[in-house]
Design a protein around this motif. Structure first.
Motif, short mmCIF file in Angstrom:
data_model
loop_
_atom_site.label_atom_id
_atom_site.label_comp_id
_atom_site.label_asym_id
_atom_site.label_seq_id
_atom_site.Cartn_x
_atom_site.Cartn_y
_atom_site.Cartn_z
N PHE A 178 0.87 -1.18 0.00
CA PHE A 178 0.00 0.00 0.00
C PHE A 178 0.90 1.22 0.00
O PHE A 178 1.74 1.38 0.90
CB PHE A 178 -0.91 -0.01 1.23
CG PHE A 178 -1.89 -1.15 1.22
CD1 PHE A 178 -2.99 -1.13 0.38
CD2 PHE A 178 -1.71 -2.25 2.05
CE1 PHE A 178 -3.90 -2.19 0.36
CE2 PHE A 178 -2.62 -3.31 2.04
CZ PHE A 178 -3.71 -3.28 1.20
N VAL A 212 3.40 0.45 3.09
CA VAL A 212 3.27 -0.76 3.92
C VAL A 212 3.26 -1.96 2.99
O VAL A 212 2.48 -2.00 2.04
CB VAL A 212 1.95 -0.75 4.72
CG1 VAL A 212 1.76 -2.06 5.48
CG2 VAL A 212 1.91 0.42 5.69
N SER A 244 -3.05 -9.06 14.86
CA SER A 244 -3.72 -7.96 14.19
C SER A 244 -2.71 -7.18 13.36
O SER A 244 -1.60 -6.93 13.81
CB SER A 244 -4.35 -7.09 15.27
OG SER A 244 -5.05 -6.06 14.68
N GLY A 245 -3.09 -6.85 12.12
CA GLY A 245 -2.21 -6.07 11.26
C GLY A 245 -1.16 -6.89 10.53
O GLY A 245 -0.30 -6.33 9.84
N LYS A 294 -3.63 -10.73 7.27
CA LYS A 294 -4.60 -11.80 7.04
C LYS A 294 -5.73 -11.36 6.11
O LYS A 294 -6.08 -12.08 5.16
CB LYS A 294 -5.19 -12.29 8.37
CG LYS A 294 -4.15 -12.79 9.37
CD LYS A 294 -4.78 -13.28 10.66
CE LYS A 294 -5.60 -12.25 11.42
NZ LYS A 294 -4.79 -11.09 11.91
N THR A 323 -5.79 -8.86 4.07
CA THR A 323 -5.22 -8.56 2.75
C THR A 323 -5.11 -9.84 1.93
O THR A 323 -5.47 -9.88 0.74
CB THR A 323 -3.83 -7.91 2.92
OG1 THR A 323 -3.98 -6.74 3.70
CG2 THR A 323 -3.22 -7.56 1.58
P1 ADP Z 1 -5.02 -8.25 9.58
O1 ADP Z 1 -6.25 -8.66 8.84
O2 ADP Z 1 -4.05 -9.37 9.82
O3 ADP Z 1 -5.34 -7.54 10.87
P2 ADP Z 1 -4.62 -6.45 7.32
O4 ADP Z 1 -4.43 -7.36 6.18
O5 ADP Z 1 -5.94 -5.80 7.46
O6 ADP Z 1 -4.21 -7.20 8.68
O7 ADP Z 1 -3.51 -5.30 7.25
C1 ADP Z 1 -2.13 -5.57 7.09
C2 ADP Z 1 -1.35 -4.27 7.03
O8 ADP Z 1 -1.68 -3.56 5.84
C3 ADP Z 1 -1.63 -3.31 8.19
O9 ADP Z 1 -0.44 -2.63 8.49
C4 ADP Z 1 -2.67 -2.38 7.59
O10 ADP Z 1 -2.62 -1.13 8.23
C5 ADP Z 1 -2.22 -2.28 6.16
N1 ADP Z 1 -3.35 -2.03 5.25
C6 ADP Z 1 -4.40 -2.86 5.01
N2 ADP Z 1 -5.23 -2.34 4.10
C7 ADP Z 1 -4.71 -1.13 3.76
C8 ADP Z 1 -5.10 -0.08 2.85
N3 ADP Z 1 -6.20 -0.19 2.10
N4 ADP Z 1 -4.31 0.99 2.77
C9 ADP Z 1 -3.17 1.12 3.50
N5 ADP Z 1 -2.75 0.17 4.36
C10 ADP Z 1 -3.51 -0.94 4.49
#
Ligand code: ADP
Ligand code: MG
Length: 229
Positions: free
Chosen positions: A20, A26, A48-49, A52, A54
Protein backbone atom coordinates in the motif's frame (compact mmCIF):
# COMPACT_ATOMS: atom_id res chain seq x y z
CA UNK A 1 -13.62 -20.10 -16.28
CA UNK A 2 -13.62 -23.82 -16.95
CA UNK A 3 -13.30 -26.72 -14.54
CA UNK A 4 -9.71 -27.13 -13.38
CA UNK A 5 -7.47 -29.82 -14.75
CA UNK A 6 -7.28 -32.70 -12.26
CA UNK A 7 -3.72 -31.83 -11.29
CA UNK A 8 -4.02 -28.08 -10.84
CA UNK A 9 -4.48 -26.84 -7.27
CA UNK A 10 -7.56 -24.77 -6.57
CA UNK A 11 -5.49 -21.86 -5.26
CA UNK A 12 -1.91 -20.98 -6.02
CA UNK A 13 -0.16 -17.81 -4.87
CA UNK A 14 3.36 -17.34 -6.20
CA UNK A 15 5.62 -14.73 -4.63
CA UNK A 16 2.69 -12.46 -3.92
CA UNK A 17 3.54 -9.05 -2.48
CA UNK A 18 0.88 -6.44 -1.73
CA UNK A 19 2.11 -2.95 -0.99
CA UNK A 20 0.00 0.00 0.00
CA UNK A 21 1.61 3.24 -1.11
CA UNK A 22 2.24 5.55 1.83
CA UNK A 23 3.99 7.35 2.96
CA UNK A 24 5.01 5.27 4.66
CA UNK A 25 4.56 2.41 2.24
CA UNK A 26 3.27 -0.76 3.92
CA UNK A 27 4.03 -4.21 2.54
CA UNK A 28 1.03 -6.07 3.90
CA UNK A 29 2.14 -9.31 2.19
CA UNK A 30 5.75 -10.14 1.37
CA UNK A 31 6.54 -12.73 -1.31
CA UNK A 32 3.85 -15.13 -0.12
CA UNK A 33 3.59 -18.62 -1.57
CA UNK A 34 0.52 -20.73 -0.86
CA UNK A 35 -1.04 -23.73 -2.54
CA UNK A 36 -4.49 -24.97 -1.55
CA UNK A 37 -5.86 -28.14 -3.11
CA UNK A 38 -9.53 -28.76 -3.77
CA UNK A 39 -11.07 -30.18 -0.59
CA UNK A 40 -8.44 -28.67 1.74
CA UNK A 41 -9.32 -27.14 5.09
CA UNK A 42 -6.87 -24.38 6.03
CA UNK A 43 -6.91 -21.89 8.88
CA UNK A 44 -4.82 -18.72 8.86
CA UNK A 45 -3.67 -17.28 12.17
CA UNK A 46 -1.63 -14.20 12.97
CA UNK A 47 -1.68 -11.02 15.05
CA UNK A 48 -3.72 -7.96 14.19
CA UNK A 49 -2.21 -6.07 11.26
CA UNK A 50 -0.17 -9.04 10.03
CA UNK A 51 -1.83 -9.22 6.59
CA UNK A 52 -4.60 -11.80 7.04
CA UNK A 53 -7.45 -9.78 5.58
CA UNK A 54 -5.22 -8.56 2.75
CA UNK A 55 -4.52 -12.19 1.90
CA UNK A 56 -8.21 -13.12 1.98
CA UNK A 57 -9.11 -10.14 -0.20
CA UNK A 58 -6.59 -11.29 -2.78
CA UNK A 59 -7.80 -14.91 -2.63
CA UNK A 60 -11.37 -13.62 -3.07
CA UNK A 61 -10.48 -11.44 -6.08
CA UNK A 62 -11.47 -8.34 -4.12
CA UNK A 63 -7.90 -7.06 -4.39
CA UNK A 64 -4.89 -7.71 -6.62
CA UNK A 65 -1.26 -8.50 -5.82
CA UNK A 66 1.18 -5.65 -6.45
CA UNK A 67 3.75 -8.26 -7.49
CA UNK A 68 3.43 -11.98 -8.10
CA UNK A 69 0.78 -14.28 -9.48
CA UNK A 70 -2.52 -15.72 -8.31
CA UNK A 71 -3.85 -18.76 -10.13
CA UNK A 72 -7.37 -19.90 -9.32
CA UNK A 73 -8.25 -23.37 -10.64
CA UNK A 74 -5.17 -23.14 -12.84
CA UNK A 75 -6.12 -19.85 -14.45
CA UNK A 76 -3.96 -16.74 -14.07
CA UNK A 77 -6.30 -14.18 -12.52
CA UNK A 78 -4.10 -11.16 -13.24
CA UNK A 79 -5.22 -11.07 -16.87
CA UNK A 80 -8.95 -11.05 -16.08
CA UNK A 81 -10.93 -7.83 -16.44
CA UNK A 82 -12.89 -6.48 -13.47
CA UNK A 83 -16.12 -7.89 -14.97
CA UNK A 84 -14.54 -11.30 -15.42
CA UNK A 85 -13.24 -11.23 -11.86
CA UNK A 86 -16.73 -10.38 -10.57
CA UNK A 87 -18.19 -13.27 -12.57
CA UNK A 88 -15.59 -15.73 -11.24
CA UNK A 89 -16.22 -14.45 -7.71
CA UNK A 90 -19.98 -14.92 -8.03
CA UNK A 91 -19.70 -18.49 -9.34
CA UNK A 92 -16.69 -19.91 -7.51
CA UNK A 93 -16.20 -18.10 -4.20
CA UNK A 94 -18.32 -17.70 -1.07
CA UNK A 95 -17.52 -15.18 1.68
CA UNK A 96 -18.32 -15.11 5.40
CA UNK A 97 -17.35 -12.13 7.57
CA UNK A 98 -17.06 -11.51 11.30
CA UNK A 99 -19.95 -9.06 11.41
CA UNK A 100 -22.23 -11.08 9.11
CA UNK A 101 -22.84 -8.30 6.53
CA UNK A 102 -26.52 -9.12 6.09
CA UNK A 103 -28.95 -6.65 4.52
CA UNK A 104 -30.89 -5.37 7.57
CA UNK A 105 -34.14 -4.45 5.84
CA UNK A 106 -34.47 -7.69 3.88
CA UNK A 107 -35.83 -11.00 5.08
CA UNK A 108 -33.59 -13.97 5.69
CA UNK A 109 -34.88 -15.51 2.44
CA UNK A 110 -34.09 -12.34 0.45
CA UNK A 111 -30.59 -12.22 1.91
CA UNK A 112 -29.93 -15.74 0.67
CA UNK A 113 -31.55 -15.07 -2.73
CA UNK A 114 -29.35 -12.03 -3.34
CA UNK A 115 -26.11 -13.65 -4.58
CA UNK A 116 -28.00 -15.75 -7.10
CA UNK A 117 -28.88 -12.58 -9.01
CA UNK A 118 -25.26 -12.57 -10.18
CA UNK A 119 -24.28 -16.22 -10.36
CA UNK A 120 -26.25 -17.56 -13.31
CA UNK A 121 -28.75 -19.67 -11.34
CA UNK A 122 -31.99 -19.77 -13.40
CA UNK A 123 -34.70 -17.57 -11.88
CA UNK A 124 -37.19 -20.36 -11.27
CA UNK A 125 -34.65 -22.39 -9.30
CA UNK A 126 -33.55 -19.57 -7.01
CA UNK A 127 -36.17 -19.75 -4.30
CA UNK A 128 -35.92 -23.54 -4.07
CA UNK A 129 -32.16 -23.28 -3.78
CA UNK A 130 -32.38 -20.56 -1.12
CA UNK A 131 -34.82 -22.60 0.95
CA UNK A 132 -32.61 -25.67 0.62
CA UNK A 133 -29.57 -23.68 1.77
CA UNK A 134 -31.51 -22.36 4.79
CA UNK A 135 -32.67 -25.88 5.54
CA UNK A 136 -29.04 -26.99 5.28
CA UNK A 137 -28.01 -24.56 8.06
CA UNK A 138 -31.04 -25.42 10.21
CA UNK A 139 -32.98 -22.19 9.66
CA UNK A 140 -36.04 -23.20 7.66
CA UNK A 141 -38.17 -21.81 10.53
CA UNK A 142 -36.59 -18.35 10.12
CA UNK A 143 -37.02 -17.65 6.38
CA UNK A 144 -39.39 -14.69 6.88
CA UNK A 145 -37.53 -13.14 9.80
CA UNK A 146 -35.37 -10.03 9.59
CA UNK A 147 -31.71 -10.17 10.65
CA UNK A 148 -32.19 -7.94 13.72
CA UNK A 149 -34.56 -10.48 15.30
CA UNK A 150 -32.00 -13.31 15.04
CA UNK A 151 -29.25 -14.31 17.47
CA UNK A 152 -25.60 -13.90 16.43
CA UNK A 153 -25.25 -17.59 15.69
CA UNK A 154 -28.40 -17.56 13.56
CA UNK A 155 -27.17 -14.50 11.65
CA UNK A 156 -23.90 -16.23 10.90
CA UNK A 157 -25.76 -19.33 9.72
CA UNK A 158 -27.78 -17.12 7.34
CA UNK A 159 -24.46 -15.73 6.10
CA UNK A 160 -23.17 -19.27 5.57
CA UNK A 161 -26.33 -20.19 3.63
CA UNK A 162 -25.84 -17.06 1.48
CA UNK A 163 -22.18 -17.96 0.93
CA UNK A 164 -22.90 -21.47 -0.31
CA UNK A 165 -26.22 -21.06 -2.13
CA UNK A 166 -24.59 -20.61 -5.54
CA UNK A 167 -22.49 -23.74 -5.10
CA UNK A 168 -19.00 -22.18 -4.76
CA UNK A 169 -15.79 -24.19 -4.89
CA UNK A 170 -13.98 -22.05 -2.32
CA UNK A 171 -15.28 -20.64 0.95
CA UNK A 172 -13.34 -17.74 2.49
CA UNK A 173 -14.11 -16.66 6.04
CA UNK A 174 -12.56 -13.70 7.90
CA UNK A 175 -12.93 -14.23 11.69
CA UNK A 176 -16.32 -15.93 11.26
CA UNK A 177 -16.59 -16.73 14.99
CA UNK A 178 -15.22 -13.38 16.21
CA UNK A 179 -18.64 -12.14 17.36
CA UNK A 180 -19.94 -15.45 18.68
CA UNK A 181 -19.80 -17.14 22.06
CA UNK A 182 -17.99 -20.43 22.41
CA UNK A 183 -20.98 -22.72 21.96
CA UNK A 184 -22.36 -20.88 18.94
CA UNK A 185 -18.93 -20.65 17.44
CA UNK A 186 -18.63 -24.44 17.77
CA UNK A 187 -21.93 -24.83 15.90
CA UNK A 188 -20.78 -22.60 13.06
CA UNK A 189 -17.48 -24.52 12.83
CA UNK A 190 -19.39 -27.82 12.74
CA UNK A 191 -21.36 -26.45 9.83
CA UNK A 192 -18.22 -25.41 7.95
CA UNK A 193 -16.76 -28.87 8.55
CA UNK A 194 -19.84 -30.64 7.23
CA UNK A 195 -19.56 -28.53 4.08
CA UNK A 196 -15.87 -29.45 3.83
CA UNK A 197 -16.81 -33.15 4.14
CA UNK A 198 -19.08 -32.58 1.16
CA UNK A 199 -16.09 -31.27 -0.84
CA UNK A 200 -16.07 -27.51 -0.25
CA UNK A 201 -12.58 -26.03 0.14
CA UNK A 202 -12.24 -23.87 3.28
CA UNK A 203 -9.84 -21.03 4.06
CA UNK A 204 -10.66 -19.53 7.46
CA UNK A 205 -8.93 -16.65 9.25
CA UNK A 206 -9.16 -16.84 13.01
CA UNK A 207 -7.76 -15.40 16.23
CA UNK A 208 -9.14 -18.33 18.19
CA UNK A 209 -6.65 -21.13 18.82
CA UNK A 210 -9.45 -23.61 19.45
CA UNK A 211 -10.92 -22.83 16.04
CA UNK A 212 -7.50 -22.94 14.35
CA UNK A 213 -6.61 -26.32 15.78
CA UNK A 214 -9.65 -27.97 14.22
CA UNK A 215 -8.29 -27.57 10.70
CA UNK A 216 -6.18 -30.18 8.94
CA UNK A 217 -3.76 -27.48 7.93
CA UNK A 218 -2.70 -24.24 9.61
CA UNK A 219 -0.62 -21.36 8.35
CA UNK A 220 0.59 -18.33 10.26
CA UNK A 221 1.17 -14.82 8.93
CA UNK A 222 3.61 -12.64 10.80
CA UNK A 223 4.33 -9.17 9.45
CA UNK A 224 3.27 -10.15 5.93
CA UNK A 225 5.24 -13.39 5.81
CA UNK A 226 3.61 -16.77 5.72
CA UNK A 227 4.75 -19.99 7.38
CA UNK A 228 3.19 -23.43 7.44
CA UNK A 229 2.54 -24.79 10.97
P1 ADP B 1 -5.02 -8.25 9.58
O1 ADP B 1 -6.25 -8.66 8.84
O2 ADP B 1 -4.05 -9.37 9.82
O3 ADP B 1 -5.34 -7.54 10.87
P2 ADP B 1 -4.62 -6.45 7.32
O4 ADP B 1 -4.43 -7.36 6.18
O5 ADP B 1 -5.94 -5.80 7.46
O6 ADP B 1 -4.21 -7.20 8.68
O7 ADP B 1 -3.51 -5.30 7.25
C1 ADP B 1 -2.13 -5.57 7.09
C2 ADP B 1 -1.35 -4.27 7.03
O8 ADP B 1 -1.68 -3.56 5.84
C3 ADP B 1 -1.63 -3.31 8.19
O9 ADP B 1 -0.44 -2.63 8.49
C4 ADP B 1 -2.67 -2.38 7.59
O10 ADP B 1 -2.62 -1.13 8.23
C5 ADP B 1 -2.22 -2.28 6.16
N1 ADP B 1 -3.35 -2.03 5.25
C6 ADP B 1 -4.40 -2.86 5.01
N2 ADP B 1 -5.23 -2.34 4.10
C7 ADP B 1 -4.71 -1.13 3.76
C8 ADP B 1 -5.10 -0.08 2.85
N3 ADP B 1 -6.20 -0.19 2.10
N4 ADP B 1 -4.31 0.99 2.77
C9 ADP B 1 -3.17 1.12 3.50
N5 ADP B 1 -2.75 0.17 4.36
C10 ADP B 1 -3.51 -0.94 4.49
MG1 MG C 1 -8.25 -8.53 9.44
Amino acid sequence: MSEPAAHSPLVQLRDVTRSFPGPPEVQALKAVNLTVDAGDYVTIVGPSGSGKSTMLNILGLLDRPSVGEYRLAGEITGSLSEDERAAVRARFIGFVFQSFHLMPRRSVLDNVLMPMLYSGVPRKERETRAREALDRVGLNHRVDFFPQSLSGGERQRVAVARAVVSGPRLLLADEPTGNLDQRTSGEVMNLFEELNDEGLTLVIITHDDGVARRARRRVRITDGRLEEL
